[in-house]
Structure formats: structure tokens, C-alpha cells
Enzyme design. Structure first.
Site, PDB file in Angstrom:
ATOM      1  N   HIS A  28       0.852  -1.180   0.000  1.00 31.55           N
ATOM      2  CA  HIS A  28       0.000   0.000   0.000  1.00 31.55           C
ATOM      3  C   HIS A  28       0.891   1.234   0.000  1.00 31.55           C
ATOM      4  O   HIS A  28       2.118   1.154   0.079  1.00 31.55           O
ATOM      5  CB  HIS A  28      -0.945  -0.001   1.204  1.00 31.55           C
ATOM      6  CG  HIS A  28      -2.099  -0.944   1.052  1.00 31.55           C
ATOM      7  ND1 HIS A  28      -3.090  -0.757   0.112  1.00 31.55           N
ATOM      8  CD2 HIS A  28      -2.404  -2.096   1.702  1.00 31.55           C
ATOM      9  CE1 HIS A  28      -3.968  -1.743   0.197  1.00 31.55           C
ATOM     10  NE2 HIS A  28      -3.573  -2.569   1.145  1.00 31.55           N
ATOM     11  N   ASP A  81      -0.413   6.931  -3.643  1.00 37.89           N
ATOM     12  CA  ASP A  81      -1.600   6.638  -4.447  1.00 37.89           C
ATOM     13  C   ASP A  81      -1.882   7.711  -5.497  1.00 37.89           C
ATOM     14  O   ASP A  81      -2.085   7.397  -6.675  1.00 37.89           O
ATOM     15  CB  ASP A  81      -2.833   6.511  -3.544  1.00 37.89           C
ATOM     16  CG  ASP A  81      -2.992   5.118  -2.973  1.00 37.89           C
ATOM     17  OD1 ASP A  81      -2.236   4.219  -3.365  1.00 37.89           O
ATOM     18  OD2 ASP A  81      -3.871   4.922  -2.119  1.00 37.89           O
TER      19      ASP A  81
END
Length: 368
Positions: free
Chosen positions: A120, A150
């Protein structure tokens, strides 16, 4: 553009391109886990229709290929190898559609020892060297939400790659593969700091540098009511205006770049800020050009006059950016559910074709 639905950077990139005016059809995988929260607040899914398609079914796979024949761009964010297992990898698809820009968004990249490992935002930041620099010097590193990996190092990176590939195609007539990885993007965003560190202008100690909260003139301070003010008085003129605004004599704060002074000066300034509320300091510094701003919550930001004037938000939802003079961006609503708007989109993409209507009847395709 055909967007194979994913998480984080992939829908962010699809949202940006759809906001800019691209015709994007989002393909949700049959059996995908439900959204976190209701579909109506999935702002990243806005501005484009979606369908739900069983890509493991031979006819579903064939229909995806038909749609790609009408597309300029394919965007996918699965783990490396998933699209190949679905028979939709770049070697197969690009051979059939040589003008297609095939954009891949991943965490670790399509090759290398970590390519198929889970991860992540925080993991990509950790391995890029960027996370180590974030946070106070006397505590563990602090992840900057998931904004850097992200969205900045992922979604915006792949959008830039797609647009560059389309510009290149205008001359060559050929598509190509765009391999965007959040690891690469996080490292790229760290370029300026890397240069400063190479030049001896930045240390590896957190909270000891110009932009990481170490400098007394570039950090946040708490106020009497438990809120915060942000100070970004980097240049000497702003530095002096900031100190004067607090009631200090700037002549008592020479050599502002000398780290040896920073902690003691920060303590003096912190005590001054704690004497008044955030509203009082905001009103005071609004009259000065000193790079001092209140730290707002999202709800407060949406109501701030500068943001209202710029129309930065619609409710709490950020509006499209950047602004265009001749072809303004559009913000469409988030779909009510997976498949929303799909029927109308299918007619645009594939006409009133009995083939896809048969797929709906058989449960391979879902569209509303």
C-alpha cells in the site's frame, strides 16, 4: 478510454481524465468487493459510466476486446500478471489494437523482485526513501495520508504518461505501453529533496530541515483554542514580516538558516501563538503578507471565502483541476452503483448490438 476498475490511483486517474472531457467507460469485475461506504460518495468514480462484466467468461472476454477496438486508451491497476491471466495483457491486446495506449498502474512496477508482492501507499513510500523524511525527529515517520503514493506518485503519474503517449501517437500513429508504479512516482516526487541531500543542504534527521518542521519559520503552531496556524515564511522578507506580526523585532532573529537557532526560537514563537485563538491570529495575519494561514478542517476549507470564490469544492467534494479557458472541465456525479449509466454508454460504444444485450440476459454483463 476503457478503465478496468481498481483502487486508489487507478480511479483517481480515470476521474481526472473523465473530468477533462475524456469519454471513459469503467469496467467493474463481477464479484468485486463492495465499496467502502455508499456508492454515492465514491467521488473517485465520478464523471463516467460503468458496467459490470465477467472477464473470466469467454464471451465476456470477447466483449471486452470489442470495446477496446473503439478505445484510444486502456487503463488498468491490477497486480502484475492478472490482465495476462484474463487474456487481456498488452502483448495480446496491443497486437490486435496497435494504436492503443495501454497504461498500467501498479505499486512496485511490472518487473523486479517485488512486482507481485502486496503493498500500500505507506510501503511504496517506505522503500522510495521519502517516508523516512516525514514526521518529527523524536518519533516514527508519519505517513502523509495516501496522497503521495496513491495519488501524486500514482494517479497523476499515469495521467501524465497517458497524455504524453497520446501526443507521441499523433506523430507516430502507434500506441505504446505506459508502465507507472507508485514506487517510481514516490521517488520522483522526492527529486528536489534528493538533490538538496546530495548537496549537503538536507540531513537524514527528521525535523531538522527547512521543509520538514525543523525550521521555526516553516511549521505549524498551536493556538489558545487548541487549533493551529501554518507558517511558510521561507524568504527573508516574509520571515521578517512574520516575526514583526508576532510582535518580535526581526533584528533579534539573524541568520535564519542556521539550525542552531531553530529550537530556541520555535519555543519563543510557540508561546506567543498560544496567547491568542486561531481566529484572532487569522484576522491579524490576513492584513499582512507573511505566509501565515489557519489550518482548516475539510468542512472549514469548503466554506473559506477564497475557496468559495474559486469554486474549489462542491459541498465537500473537490472540483476538477486545473482550469481550462476554452474547454472547461466537467464534474459528473459518482455512480449510484456499479453499472450505473452503463446502458447509455454501451449504446455509444457498441451501438444497439444484440450481442451485448444477449450478454446482459445471460448475466455475463450488467448495466443500468
Amino acid at each position: 478510454m476503457i478503465e478496468f476498475a481498481g483502487l486508489g490511483p487507478t480511479p483517481f486517474a480515470g476521474m481526472m481524465l473523465a473530468d477533462y472531457g475524456a469519454e471513459v467507460l469503467r469496467i467493474e469485475r463481477a464479484g468485486a468487493p463492495p465499496y467502502l461506504g455508499s456508492a454515492a460518495v465514491q467521488y473517485l468514480n465520478r464523471s463516467r459510466a460503468s458496467i459490470v462484466l465477467d472477464l473470466k467468461d469467454a464471451d465476456g472476454h470477447e466483449f471486452a476486446n470489442r470495446l477496446l477496438g473503439s478505445a484510444d486508451v486502456l487503463l488498468e491497476g491490477y497486480r502484475p500478471g492478472v490482465m495476462e491471466r484474463l487474456g487481456l495483457g498488452p502483448e495480446t491486446v496491443c497486437a490486435a489494437h496497435p494504436r492503443l495506449v495501454y497504461a498500467r498502474m501498479s505499486g512496485w512496477g511490472q518487473n523486479g523482485p517485488l512486482a507481485r508482492a502486496a503493498g500500500h501507499d505507506i510501503n511504496y513510500l517506505a522503500l522510495s526513501g521519502a517516508l523516512h523524511a516525514m514526521g518529527p525527529g523524536d518519533a516514527p515517520p508519519v505517513p502523509p495520508l495516501n496522497l503521495v503514493g496513491d495519488f501524486g506518485g500514482g494517479g497523476m503519474l499515469v495521467v501524465g504518461g497517458i497524455l504524453a503517449a497520446l501526443v507521441e501517437r499523433a506523430g507516430s500513429g502507434r500506441g505504446q505501453l505506459v508502465d507507472a508504479a507508485m514506487l517510481d512516482g514516490a521517488a520522483l516526487l522526492f527529486t528536489q529533496i534528493a538533490g538538496w541531500q546530495a548537496g549537503g543542504l538536507w540531513t537524514e534527521r527528521r525535523g531538522d530541515n527547512l521543509l520538514d518542521g525543523g525550521a521555526y519559520f516553516y511549521r505549524c503552531y498551536d493556538t489558545a483554542d487548541g487549533k493551529f496556524m501554518a507558517v511558510g515564511a521561507l524568504e527573508e522578507n516574509f520571515h521578517d514580516a512574520f516575526l514583526a506580526g508576532l510582535g518580535f523585532n526581526p533584528c533579534d532573529f539573524p541568520d535564519r538558516l542556521d539550525r542552531r537557532h531553530w529550537d530556541a526560537r520555535a519555543d519563543r514563537i510557540a508561546a506567543r501563538f498560544r496567547a491568542r485563538s486561531r481566529a484572532e491570529w487569522t484576522d491579524h495575519f490576513d492584513r499582512l503578507d507573511a505566509c501565515v494561514s489557519p489550518v482548516l478542517t475539510l468542512a472549514e476549507a469548503a466554506a473559506h471565502p477564497a475557496n468559495v470564490e474559486r469554486k474549489v469544492f462542491a459541498g465537500l467534494e473537490p472540483e476538477p483541476a486545473p482550469r481550462f479557458s476554452r474547454t472547461p472541465a466537467r464534474r459528473g456525479a459518482a455512480p449510484a452503483a456499479a453499472g450505473s449509466g452503463g446502458l447509455e454508454a454501451l449504446r455509444d460504444w457498441a451501438g444497439d448490438d444484440r450481442y451485448w444485450q444477449t450478454l446482459i440476459a445471460r448475466g455475463i454483463l450488467h448495466a443500468d
